[in-house]
Each structure stands twice: as structure tokens, then as C-alpha cells.
Design an enzyme around this catalytic site. Structure first.
Site, PDB file in Angstrom:
ATOM      1  N   ALA A 116     -34.702 -60.962  32.489  1.00  0.00           N
ATOM      2  CA  ALA A 116     -34.104 -59.863  33.234  1.00  0.00           C
ATOM      3  C   ALA A 116     -32.582 -59.950  33.196  1.00  0.00           C
ATOM      4  O   ALA A 116     -32.003 -61.039  33.158  1.00  0.00           O
ATOM      5  CB  ALA A 116     -34.584 -59.880  34.680  1.00  0.00           C
ATOM      6  N   GLY A 161     -38.763 -62.884  31.341  1.00  0.00           N
ATOM      7  CA  GLY A 161     -39.311 -61.630  30.839  1.00  0.00           C
ATOM      8  C   GLY A 161     -39.307 -61.525  29.332  1.00  0.00           C
ATOM      9  O   GLY A 161     -40.119 -60.795  28.755  1.00  0.00           O
ATOM     10  N   GLU A 164     -42.465 -63.116  28.420  1.00  0.00           N
ATOM     11  CA  GLU A 164     -43.550 -62.229  28.830  1.00  0.00           C
ATOM     12  C   GLU A 164     -43.727 -61.090  27.825  1.00  0.00           C
ATOM     13  O   GLU A 164     -44.855 -60.673  27.534  1.00  0.00           O
ATOM     14  CB  GLU A 164     -43.272 -61.684  30.232  1.00  0.00           C
ATOM     15  CG  GLU A 164     -43.420 -62.745  31.307  1.00  0.00           C
ATOM     16  CD  GLU A 164     -43.113 -62.229  32.696  1.00  0.00           C
ATOM     17  OE1 GLU A 164     -43.971 -62.343  33.585  1.00  0.00           O
ATOM     18  OE2 GLU A 164     -41.987 -61.714  32.893  1.00  0.00           O
ATOM     19  N   GLU A 184     -38.917 -68.634  36.003  1.00  0.00           N
ATOM     20  CA  GLU A 184     -38.634 -67.881  37.226  1.00  0.00           C
ATOM     21  C   GLU A 184     -38.590 -68.743  38.484  1.00  0.00           C
ATOM     22  O   GLU A 184     -37.859 -68.429  39.428  1.00  0.00           O
ATOM     23  CB  GLU A 184     -39.673 -66.762  37.396  1.00  0.00           C
ATOM     24  CG  GLU A 184     -39.471 -65.570  36.480  1.00  0.00           C
ATOM     25  CD  GLU A 184     -40.071 -65.749  35.097  1.00  0.00           C
ATOM     26  OE1 GLU A 184     -40.088 -64.772  34.337  1.00  0.00           O
ATOM     27  OE2 GLU A 184     -40.520 -66.871  34.776  1.00  0.00           O
TER      28      GLU A 184
END
Length: 314
Positions: A116, A161, A164, A184
């Protein structure tokens, strides 16, 4: 601000803009030699319209789409603009029956995606964070739901992310120097775009827990050993070794029956989530979809005539 002269000359005149009416324009580039032939020292535009570059290969590689993330100053971090552009690109790919495989890669040396965009996140109101995370999660879900094979070419760090996003792809290829991790918990949050679900499915529950709990980062070779990546390749001087291996794999997929490949992906993705008996029924239903196709008859004819089949996706 400026793109290196050689890079601009290579790309000039081959872009077209799609989805201009939506206000979020994805650059689409045709031609050959786009990524691997870029100069080793590269400078990139900071224009947000170039955060994502999408290229449809031509000639014998027709059907391969390369989606390149291009946010050098932000380490390819996932921003509002990037999410919007990727959602549009994924939707365009979904609608295009000529697409046979997709490669997700980075145009920035040493980084795949840092997760992010925390600088942008820090400026958001608390009420904005939830909807943004939901939209990013929806993007990664849509990427995972594409009907064609998707390959993540990880030539640099894929964190949070970014990993991910790679986990939503069917196949992951890393350079040996790449760094992968769901980190995270270092920020007192958890993976929010599918990481807690896709990582255990990729490497097993116990190992996934260990990596997520400890926010551990592994290199490409270790990722391959754990089953997080299909292949790990030695990085080259240009920094695109994983991309080149991904392109080789896409070229292996390209000649196969496109409807058959799509049905195989559907059967695997749906079957793995259910019991064996139900999975076999899913396979039977997917097999039924290929029986009436022209491609199946072409495959039989090519086998009989000892020639290469010419599949049309029909």
C-alpha cells in the site's frame, strides 16, 4: 519527470488509450521488444497516466498481455490511481477473447510492488481507509478471477499488498534476489487483500502462519523452496530475469487450445475448494464445454495429419 530518450523513442507512437471516458486511462502498447530491450539504466515518467502500462504482444506472441507497474518514486506502491487503472485493465482483459495469458510485472528495477502507498494512506481520513482497502481487495479478487492464466514476474521486492497481488496470480516466478513477505503485522494490521487466505492455500497453514505472524521476508530461492513461487531464476544485469522466464512460460501456454486452458483453470480453481466428488462433477461440466468446440476437432485433425494445430478459440 522525463522518460529516458531511448525509452521514449521505443514507445512513441505505439500507445492507444482505453477507457478515456472513465477518466482513468490505461496505456496500451503494441509491438515487440518492449520490456527486455529497455536500456539497463532507466528513468521513468512521474505522470500518473503512466502508472500502469499494458502491452499486447504481436506475431507469434499474439494473445500474451504484459501489465507493467510503473511508479518508480513510490516503489510501485498501490495507490488510488493504480487501483483504478488496474481494475480497468483487468476488465478490458476479461472482455477480450483473444487474450491467452497475462504477465504482471514491474517496469521499475529492484521492485515488484511495495504494498500500500502509506504516504497516500496517511493523508486519508479514517472514513476513507475502509473503502480504499475494499476496492484494493476487489481488484485482487478480480485479478484472481480472470479466466486466462496469469503469471506474476517478481524481479524485486513484493511486500504486503504487492505479494497479495502476486498470490492472486496462477503462477509466480521470482528472481533469486527478489524479496517476498506479508509484513503487515509490523504496522499492527493484518493482510487485508486476501493474504491470510491465499498464502495458506499456496504453502500450507502452518508455514503461512509463521510467515505472517513474524512478518518474515524471504528471498526468491526460499520462496521457491516453500512453494510460494513456481520457479526462481538468477537475476541478470538488466534486472528482468523473472519477466523473461515468465515470457517463456507464456509462450509454452500460447499454442494450447485457449478454451481448454480456460476450462482447465476454472475446473482447478473451483474444484480445489470442494470435496473430491463435487470436484469431479465440476471437471465433467467443464469437459462438456470443450466437446462441441471447433478447436477440439482441429486438435484431432492436426494429430491425424501430424501437423501443428491452429486453434482459434472457437
Amino acid at each position: 519527470m522525463a522518460v529516458q530518450a531511448g525509452h521514449r523513442a521505443l514507445l512513441q507512437g505505439v500507445y492507444r488509450l482505453v477507457g478515456a471516458s472513465s477518466g482513468c486511462r490505461t496505456h496500451v502498447c503494441s509491438g515487440t521488444g518492449w520490456l527486455s530491450s529497455l536500456p539497463g539504466t532507466r528513468h521513468y515518467s512521474s505522470d500518473p497516466k503512466e502508472d500502469l502500462l499494458v502491452r499486447h504482444l504481436e506475431g507469434e506472441d499474439s494473445g500474451i498481455v504484459v501489465v507493467g507497474i510503473n511508479r518508480p518514486k513510490a516503489k510501485n506502491a498501490i495507490s488510488k490511481n493504480l487501483v483504478n487503472m488496474m481494475l480497468e485493465a483487468v476488465e478490458d482483459i476479461r472482455k477480450n477473447n483473444k487474450v491467452r495469458s497475462v504477465i504482471i510485472c514491474s517496469l521499475v528495477p529492484g521492485i515488484f510492488c511495495a504494498g500500500a502507498d502509506l504516504k497516500e494512506r496517511a493523508k486519508m481520513q479514517q472514513s476513507e481507509v475502509g473503502p480504499f482497502v475494499s476496492k484494493a481487495r476487489a481488484l485482487i479478487t478480480e485479478l484472481g478471477n480472470l479466466p486466462v492464466p496469469t503469471i506474476a514476474a517478481i524481479d524485486g521486492a513484493a511486500l504486503g499488498g504487492g505479494l497479495e497481488m502476486a498470490l492472486a496470480c496462477d503462477i509466480r516466478i521470482t528472481s533469486n534476489t527478489a524479496k517476498l513477505g506479508l509484513v503487515e503485522t509490523k504496522l499492527a494490521i493484518i493482510p487485508g487483500a486476501g493474504g491470510t487466505q491465499r498464502l495458506p492455500r499456496a504453502i500450507g497453514v502452518s508455514l503461512a502462519k509463521e510467515l505472517i505472524f513474524a512478518a518474515r521476508v524471504v528471498d526468491g530461492a526460499e520462496a521457491c523452496r516453500l512453494g510460494l513461487a513456481n520457479h526462481s531464476v538468477e537475476q541478470n544485469k538488466v534486472g528482468d530475469a523473472a519477466y523473461l522466464r515468465a515470457l517463456e512460460l507464456a509462450r509454452e501456454i500460447n499454442p494450447q487450445g485457449p478454451i481448454a486452458v480456460r476450462m482447465a483453470k476454472l475446473a482447478i480453481n473451483q474444484g480445489i475448494e470442494v470435496d473430491l466428488l463435487t470436484g469431479l462433477a465440476i471437471e465433467e461440466a467443464c469437459y462438456a464445454q470443450v466437446i462441441p468446440t471447433k478447436d477440439r476437432l482441429e486438435g484431432l485433425a492436426a494429430f491425424r495429419e501430424k501437423r501443428r494445430p491452429q486453434f482459434q478459440g472457437e
